[in-house]
Design a protein around this motif. Sequence first.
Motif, PDB file in Angstrom:
ATOM      1  N   UNK A   6       0.868  -1.173   0.000  1.00 53.43           N
ATOM      2  CA  UNK A   6       0.000   0.000   0.000  1.00 53.43           C
ATOM      3  C   UNK A   6       0.903   1.219   0.000  1.00 53.43           C
ATOM      4  N   UNK A   7       0.726   2.062  -1.018  1.00 53.29           N
ATOM      5  CA  UNK A   7       1.552   3.250  -1.144  1.00 53.29           C
ATOM      6  C   UNK A   7       0.675   4.492  -1.181  1.00 53.29           C
ATOM      7  N   UNK A   8       1.319   5.630  -0.914  1.00 55.06           N
ATOM      8  CA  UNK A   8       0.654   6.927  -1.013  1.00 55.06           C
ATOM      9  C   UNK A   8       1.520   7.794  -1.914  1.00 55.06           C
ATOM     10  N   UNK A   9       0.886   8.477  -2.842  1.00 54.38           N
ATOM     11  CA  UNK A   9       1.626   9.445  -3.646  1.00 54.38           C
ATOM     12  C   UNK A   9       0.749  10.661  -3.864  1.00 54.38           C
ATOM     13  N   UNK A  10       1.395  11.770  -4.105  1.00 59.31           N
ATOM     14  CA  UNK A  10       0.662  12.995  -4.382  1.00 59.31           C
ATOM     15  C   UNK A  10       0.739  13.262  -5.870  1.00 59.31           C
ATOM     16  N   UNK A  11      -0.397  13.662  -6.460  1.00 62.20           N
ATOM     17  CA  UNK A  11      -0.373  13.974  -7.880  1.00 62.20           C
ATOM     18  C   UNK A  11      -1.706  13.772  -8.565  1.00 62.20           C
ATOM     19  N   UNK A  12      -1.606  13.458  -9.835  1.00 61.49           N
ATOM     20  CA  UNK A  12      -2.743  13.357 -10.744  1.00 61.49           C
ATOM     21  C   UNK A  12      -3.072  11.888 -10.985  1.00 61.49           C
TER      22      UNK A  12
END
Length: 177
Positions: A6-12
């Motif tokens: 499970x990952x988190x990223x910021x963006x589109x």
Amino acid sequence: MDKTSIRVQQGDITKAAVEAVVNAANSSLLGGGGVDGAIHRAGGPAILEECKQIRARQGGCPTGEAVITTGGKLPAAYVIHTVGPVWQGGSKGEPELLASCYRNSLRLAAERGLTSIAFPNISTGVYGYPKDKAAKIAVEAVKRYLQAHETSIAQVVFVCFDDENYRLCRSLLAIDA
């Protein structure tokens, strides 16, 4: 869940390199603002066409449920459209409906044998769900689903558009900055 990262990223989210992106849709499935509008614009008319076919068959998508279409021109092969609840103070079943969005999206991905899925922050835009409450439900619902089901899903990505949701998800997943 041991085999799922499970990952988190910021963006589109429209640029996410996954097999399925989840769309925070409205019940009409005809596109809208926020994530919904961005996915429809980036994915092109094929997504709307399949949404229209779903509407013709079942009349839209109820809150908490999910349907799947092509990803059109998106990097993702599929879009899973789910309808989050409008925040009305939290006593009208909103938490369970929001958790259902995540469970039903994961179920559809697993039924297709997909290995990766990206979620936006469902209901936290114009639907007004408090971001902290929504993030907690999202993380808990995903973890519970993955613990309770044998699944093909190897990667879940929370794609956060704004700083606040990004920080909240990272904190809930105990990911160091």
